[in-house]
Design a protein around this motif. Structure first.
Motif, PDB file in Angstrom:
ATOM      1  N   TRP A  35       0.825  -1.206   0.000  1.00  0.00           N
ATOM      2  CA  TRP A  35       0.000   0.000   0.000  1.00  0.00           C
ATOM      3  C   TRP A  35       0.856   1.250   0.000  1.00  0.00           C
ATOM      4  O   TRP A  35       0.524   2.242  -0.621  1.00  0.00           O
ATOM      5  CB  TRP A  35      -0.906  -0.008   1.233  1.00  0.00           C
ATOM      6  N   ARG A  36       1.989   1.187   0.730  1.00  0.00           N
ATOM      7  CA  ARG A  36       2.870   2.348   0.776  1.00  0.00           C
ATOM      8  C   ARG A  36       3.527   2.596  -0.579  1.00  0.00           C
ATOM      9  O   ARG A  36       3.942   3.712  -0.863  1.00  0.00           O
ATOM     10  CB  ARG A  36       3.956   2.165   1.844  1.00  0.00           C
ATOM     11  N   MET A  40      -0.834   6.216  -5.640  1.00  0.00           N
ATOM     12  CA  MET A  40      -1.732   7.177  -5.017  1.00  0.00           C
ATOM     13  C   MET A  40      -1.122   7.776  -3.763  1.00  0.00           C
ATOM     14  O   MET A  40      -1.321   8.960  -3.465  1.00  0.00           O
ATOM     15  CB  MET A  40      -3.060   6.499  -4.677  1.00  0.00           C
ATOM     16  N   ARG A  41      -0.363   6.974  -3.009  1.00  0.00           N
ATOM     17  CA  ARG A  41       0.266   7.489  -1.799  1.00  0.00           C
ATOM     18  C   ARG A  41       1.327   8.537  -2.142  1.00  0.00           C
ATOM     19  O   ARG A  41       1.486   9.530  -1.441  1.00  0.00           O
ATOM     20  CB  ARG A  41       0.886   6.351  -0.995  1.00  0.00           C
ATOM     21  N   TRP A  46       0.946  16.016  -3.309  1.00  0.00           N
ATOM     22  CA  TRP A  46       0.730  16.976  -4.382  1.00  0.00           C
ATOM     23  C   TRP A  46      -0.745  17.367  -4.483  1.00  0.00           C
ATOM     24  O   TRP A  46      -1.070  18.487  -4.909  1.00  0.00           O
ATOM     25  CB  TRP A  46       1.214  16.407  -5.707  1.00  0.00           C
ATOM     26  N   LEU A  47      -1.639  16.465  -4.086  1.00  0.00           N
ATOM     27  CA  LEU A  47      -3.053  16.821  -4.076  1.00  0.00           C
ATOM     28  C   LEU A  47      -3.344  17.879  -3.021  1.00  0.00           C
ATOM     29  O   LEU A  47      -4.160  18.778  -3.237  1.00  0.00           O
ATOM     30  CB  LEU A  47      -3.905  15.565  -3.817  1.00  0.00           C
ATOM     31  N   PHE A  48      -2.669  17.781  -1.866  1.00  0.00           N
ATOM     32  CA  PHE A  48      -2.836  18.805  -0.837  1.00  0.00           C
ATOM     33  C   PHE A  48      -2.233  20.142  -1.284  1.00  0.00           C
ATOM     34  O   PHE A  48      -2.716  21.212  -0.891  1.00  0.00           O
ATOM     35  CB  PHE A  48      -2.191  18.355   0.471  1.00  0.00           C
TER      36      PHE A  48
END
Length: 324
Positions: A35-36, A40-41, A46-48
């Motif tokens: 998952w790490r 997406m992680r 960059w989304l923030f």
């Protein structure tokens, strides 16, 4: 004939098998690691940053880019046509003495900035110690910075006018004067520079006070045990610790003295040789409809501030302070 009970123990599961005898799956152990490693992680930070970066680019870098583009045109700020004129606007800036003469007014505010830094540093050092009513004095010093600059301009316009507040106060002490405080260039610039000291001392005071309060208290206790007084504590503990903040205050003082606008524009409108470079730029843009020339003035001012900041950082670089 008796039947003997079987004493054989049940078979133990083979090594590497679970309690049911089945081989355990290892993908569960790798679930967190996989998952790490997901894209997406990595994309989440960059989304923030997407919203603040969009605001920064939209309201900072795009206007600066447009300003640089307008500085090479003869745009009047209204017409849809913009003719490219090359470096004609920059040539006009450096060949017209009245455009460069306004920088002399900035020296009044630069001297006022030095005064306000000294005053703010003094009160920040004094009020950092345990004194009575120190919170009250902190509020009194910082309060002028919270007032709107236009309101301050109007208040001091009546303060310095003939027969105004200042003349009335002086008359109480038997000092009669018919001096026009805003009538001559020297008196007007000195008076308005004094207003800037009153207004911006609180900002430097807060910066210095925050830096001083971040110093560990053990250093003061050790200095007191060694017999160091207030002056030695300031010289050997406070002054080295706040050096980066002091450097920042110098940069703000220089840039602020070059870009003064509110106080002289409200009080005199640039009359009696009190016009600053920013006031002159605003007049070119909105009074004479020379947006291209005004944009070139703004670019020159930005370049001067960046150059002075770079020189100051090269001459006085930030050094890591280790007092422990």
């Amino acid at each position: 004939m008796t039947r003997t009970a079987s004493t054989a123990s049940p078979p133990t599961p083979a090594a590497g098998t679970g309690p049911t005898g089945k081989q355990p799956t290892r993908h569960r152990a790798r679930a967190g690691a996989s998952w790490r490693d997901r894209p997406m992680r990595k994309l989440t930070p960059w989304l923030f940053l997407l919203a603040p970066l969009a605001l920064l680019i939209t309201f900072t870098y795009v206007p600066v880019g447009n300003m640089i583009y307008y500085s090479f045109t003869d745009w009047d700020g209204v017409s849809p046509t913009r003719n490219y004129v090359g470096t004609e606007n920059y040539t006009e800036i450096f060949t017209r003495p009245e455009l460069l003469r306004v920088f002399a007014v900035s020296f009044y505010y630069l001297a006022a900035s030095a005064v306000q830094i000294v005053i703010a540093l003094y009160f920040a050092a004094v009020l950092s110690f345990d004194l009575r009513f120190r919170n009250l004095f902190k509020g009194i010093l910082f309060f002028p910075y919270l007032i709107n600059g236009v309101a301050i301009g109007f208040v001091f316009l009546y303060f310095f006018q003939d027969g105004g507040t200042l003349d009335s106060v002086l008359s109480w002490f038997g000092v009669g004067t018919d001096h026009a405080w805003l009538g001559s260039p020297e008196s007007a610039n000195t008076s308005m520079a004094g207003v800037s000291v009153w207004r911006f001392t609180g900002l430097n005071f807060v910066l210095f006070l925050g830096a001083i309060q971040s110093i560990p208290g053990e250093l003061y206790e050790a200095a007191q045990l060694d017999g160091a007084g207030r002056w030695k504590q300031f010289r050997h503990i406070i002054a080295p610790s706040i050096r980066p903040v002091l450097s920042l205050s110098v940069i703000l003082a220089i840039s602020g003295s070059l870009s003064v606008f509110e106080i002289p524009y409200i009080m005199t409108g640039g009359a009696t040789e009190t016009s600053t470079f920013v006031i002159q730029t605003v007049k070119y843009a909105f009074q004479f409809n020379k947006t291209g020339l005004a944009s070139a003035c703004a670019v020159v001012l930005l370049a001067i501030i960046l150059l002075i900041t770079w020189i100051q950082r090269r001459l006085v670089p930030d050094e890591k302070v280790d007092l422990v």
